[in-house]
Design a protein around this motif. Structure first.
Motif, short mmCIF file in Angstrom:
data_model
loop_
_atom_site.label_atom_id
_atom_site.label_comp_id
_atom_site.label_asym_id
_atom_site.label_seq_id
_atom_site.Cartn_x
_atom_site.Cartn_y
_atom_site.Cartn_z
N ALA A 185 -7.56 -4.42 1.66
CA ALA A 185 -7.91 -3.01 1.81
C ALA A 185 -9.20 -2.69 1.07
N GLY A 186 -9.56 -3.54 0.10
CA GLY A 186 -10.75 -3.30 -0.69
C GLY A 186 -10.62 -2.10 -1.60
N ARG A 187 -9.40 -1.81 -2.03
CA ARG A 187 -9.22 -0.64 -2.90
C ARG A 187 -8.04 -0.82 -3.83
N ALA A 188 -8.01 0.04 -4.83
CA ALA A 188 -6.97 -0.02 -5.86
C ALA A 188 -5.64 0.49 -5.32
N VAL A 189 -4.57 -0.01 -5.90
CA VAL A 189 -3.21 0.42 -5.56
C VAL A 189 -2.51 0.84 -6.84
N PHE A 190 -1.94 2.02 -6.84
CA PHE A 190 -1.16 2.49 -7.98
C PHE A 190 -0.14 3.47 -7.45
N TYR A 191 1.09 3.45 -7.92
CA TYR A 191 1.73 2.60 -8.90
C TYR A 191 1.86 1.16 -8.39
N PRO A 192 2.07 0.21 -9.30
CA PRO A 192 2.19 -1.19 -8.91
C PRO A 192 3.39 -1.44 -8.00
N ARG A 193 3.20 -2.30 -7.02
CA ARG A 193 4.29 -2.57 -6.06
C ARG A 193 4.18 -3.97 -5.47
N MET A 194 5.10 -4.29 -4.56
CA MET A 194 5.15 -5.63 -3.96
C MET A 194 4.23 -5.74 -2.74
N LEU A 195 4.01 -4.62 -2.05
CA LEU A 195 3.19 -4.63 -0.83
C LEU A 195 2.08 -3.59 -0.95
N CYS A 196 0.95 -3.91 -0.36
CA CYS A 196 -0.15 -2.95 -0.29
C CYS A 196 0.19 -1.85 0.72
N PRO A 197 0.17 -0.57 0.30
CA PRO A 197 0.53 0.51 1.22
C PRO A 197 -0.56 0.79 2.28
N PHE A 198 -1.72 0.16 2.13
CA PHE A 198 -2.79 0.39 3.10
C PHE A 198 -2.80 -0.67 4.20
N THR A 199 -2.34 -1.87 3.85
CA THR A 199 -2.41 -2.97 4.82
C THR A 199 -1.07 -3.65 5.07
N GLY A 200 -0.11 -3.46 4.18
CA GLY A 200 1.16 -4.18 4.30
C GLY A 200 1.11 -5.58 3.72
N SER A 201 -0.06 -5.98 3.24
CA SER A 201 -0.22 -7.33 2.68
C SER A 201 0.52 -7.44 1.35
N ASP A 202 1.03 -8.65 1.06
CA ASP A 202 1.65 -8.86 -0.25
C ASP A 202 0.65 -9.49 -1.22
N ARG A 203 -0.60 -9.58 -0.79
CA ARG A 203 -1.65 -10.08 -1.70
C ARG A 203 -2.19 -8.94 -2.52
N LEU A 204 -1.72 -8.83 -3.73
CA LEU A 204 -2.20 -7.79 -4.63
C LEU A 204 -2.60 -8.44 -5.94
N GLU A 205 -3.82 -8.15 -6.39
CA GLU A 205 -4.31 -8.74 -7.65
C GLU A 205 -4.15 -7.73 -8.77
N TRP A 206 -3.77 -8.23 -9.93
CA TRP A 206 -3.73 -7.34 -11.10
C TRP A 206 -5.11 -7.23 -11.72
N ARG A 207 -5.49 -6.01 -12.05
CA ARG A 207 -6.77 -5.78 -12.73
C ARG A 207 -6.54 -4.86 -13.93
N ILE A 208 -7.48 -4.89 -14.84
CA ILE A 208 -7.40 -4.02 -16.02
C ILE A 208 -8.44 -2.91 -15.88
N SER A 209 -7.98 -1.69 -15.98
CA SER A 209 -8.88 -0.54 -15.86
C SER A 209 -9.77 -0.43 -17.09
N LYS A 210 -10.98 0.10 -16.88
CA LYS A 210 -11.84 0.40 -18.03
C LYS A 210 -11.30 1.60 -18.81
N GLY A 211 -10.34 2.31 -18.19
CA GLY A 211 -9.67 3.40 -18.92
C GLY A 211 -10.41 4.72 -18.89
#
Lengths: 384, 127
Positions: B29-55
């Motif tokens: 999807a090329g975009r952030a997902v929050f809250y964390p989950r098992m599937l991307c709500p934009f594409t249905g993909s289960d490929r989700l990478e964890w990233r750390i926000s700059k806050g």
């Protein structure tokens, strides 16, 4: 999606159960049964005619089973979609589909709540969302307050404009003998009441009452042989945008936009042809958002639109003619009551609050925290 | 037998315990997902990478809750710069001073006891 045919089904019986503060020991099924008997009497049918049964309540996990048992019936079709206050608008669409498919002929849709008697905490299960609950929002009020804050920021909507919604609802309620609130309310009265979640005072928030009721849906053909003039289902539409407020894409645009669009398309009419508008006013911001999203005014202009008495008894657009969730009754999930009022207006049974020449009524249900939106457009025989 | 996956909430809270605001990113999807989950709500993909926000983020919506007992407090929705929104509160200023559009910075609040750490925000100085 155009599976449902305009005018193929109708709401033929409507009734409230006891409202407000019901007698001690009353159960949600007692209220549903009371509503069912009255709604069936209203159209001249009886329980033995009911072959489709729908219910939703927060106080019973398997409510439609409990209701079937209580009523002593074994209906061919059961529906128990529960999407908060909009559940009953979904039930109408589902009943219409079931009737069209021959899955049932007479659908009874019932609701009951004793939330005032047992307390709000007892009436619905506490849900913990690990991404929201730790911040202690006062739900659902704070979710709607967040939406209001955004509307005020983007469009300059004021607390006085929000209060105008509550004042109009109260003016209508004073014309409705069944309404909980009996005293006049002013803008100042709204603004000076106890703050709940800014910008809402307790007068921007719906009542907490007991209550229930039922409606009866059947085919248009069957409807014509019954006691009262049918309220034909001209259009239905639903939309879900989120469940939790932190996941709502845009806090100033609700799913009413999509739900309304679908309902208007099916009904083959637009907002200018609607004679009476019954909206789910859990909070004052709801009325503003839904008037915008359902096309009665432009986005951002809802605050100005509701001011100056426009939506009150002497205004140009009659909105929430029963007094709404703000002043008539709000037993947890209010969606059934807007359908009841819409039907009464179409029949000319509104008494002192009757809207003149009422042929098309729009009922719009809201569920969750602006999460689920469902529109039902009803019309008299003349609109077919 | 394959090992079962960690709950998204556990990964999120583990990061939070280390002082990090973690979110997911959906490459498809090329975009952030929050809250964390098992599937991307934009594409249905289960490929989700964890990233750390700059806050860093901006107040999107705000309310002041007035409890029947105790002091009023803030509840806000924060739009984080990486493109996700979350519920939180802005601390260290009066709740009614929180305004939409204010720039805010993440910090961890430790409520103590058995409760997990909470992501809260404070105003970015000089804004």
């Amino acid at each position: 999606m155009d599976a449902l045919k305009r005018g193929s089904a109708a709401i033929v019986g409507v009734a409230e159960s006891d409202l407000g503060q019901v007698a001690e020991g009353m159960s949600v099924f007692d209220l549903m049964a009371q509503g069912a008997k009255r709604a069936l009497d209203d159209c001249g049918l009886s329980l033995k005619d009911v072959d489709g049964l729908f219910s939703a309540t927060t106080q019973s996990r398997l409510s439609v089973l409990g209701l079937a048992e209580y009523l002593g019936i074994n209906p061919a079709f059961l529906g128990s979609t529960i999407v908060g206050g909009s559940s009953f608008e979904y039930h109408v669409a589902h009943a219409m589909g079931a009737v069209a498919l021959g899955l049932c002929n007479v659908a009874l849709i019932a609701y009951g709540s004793t939330q005032r008697s047992v307390g709000r905490k007892q009436a619905s299960m506490r849900e913990v969302n690990p991404y929201e609950t730790p911040f202690k929002p006062f739900m659902p009020s704070s979710a709607y307050a967040l939406a209001a804050s955004r509307h005020m920021h983007e469009f300059g909507t004021t607390r006085e404009q929000l209060a105008a919604v509550a004042v109009a609802a109260r003016e209508w309620a004073l014309l409705n003998p069944a309404a909980w609130e009996k005293k006049p309310l002013t803008l100042e009265g709204v603004l000076s009441s106890r703050m709940v979640s800014y910008p809402f005072t307790v007068r921007d928030c719906c009542l907490v009452t007991d209550g229930g009721g039922a409606i009866v849906v059947t085919s248009a053909e069957h409807a014509r042989s019954l006691r009262k003039p049918p309220a034909y289902v001209l259009g239905c539409g639903q939309s879900v945008t989120h469940a939790n407020i932190s996941s709502m894409p845009d806090l100033t645009v609700t799913g009413a936009l999509a739900a309304g669009k679908a309902a208007y398309a099916m009904a083959k009419l637009g907002s200018t042809e609607v004679d009476v508008v019954e909206l789910y006013d859990a909070f004052t911001i709801n009325t503003i958002l839904f008037l915008e999203d359902l096309g009665f005014c432009k986005k951002g202009e809802g605050g100005a639109f509701v001011s100056g008495g426009r939506i009150g008894p002497n205004g140009s657009l009659p909105v929430n003619t029963n007094g709404g969730g703000l002043s008539y009754c709000h037993p947890g999930m209010y969606g059934l009551f807007i359908l009841i009022e819409a039907v009464r207006q179409l029949r000319g049974e509104g008494g002192a609050r009757q809207v003149k020449n009422c042929e098309v009524a729009l009922a719009h249900g809201n569920g969750g925290v602006l999460s689920s939106q469902a529109t039902v457009i009803l019309g008299t025989q003349a609109t077919l | 037998m394959p090992s079962n996956q960690d709950a998204p909430l556990k990964t999120y809270l583990d990061h939070l315990a280390r002082g990090e605001l973690a979110y997911q990113f959906s490459p498809q999807a090329g975009r952030a997902v929050f809250y964390p989950r098992m599937l991307c709500p934009f594409t249905g993909s289960d490929r989700l990478e964890w990233r750390i926000s700059k806050g860093l983020g901006t107040v999107y919506a705000t309310t002041v809750v007035h409890p029947t007992e105790g002091k009023p407090f803030n509840v806000a929705l924060i739009d984080c710069d990486e493109g996700f929104r979350m519920m939180s509160r802005v601390e260290d200023i009066a709740p009614e001073q929180v305004r939409i559009g204010q720039r805010v910075r993440f910090r961890v609040h430790q409520p103590g006891g058995e409760e997990p750490p909470q992501p809260v925000f404070v105003l970015v100085e000089g804004t």
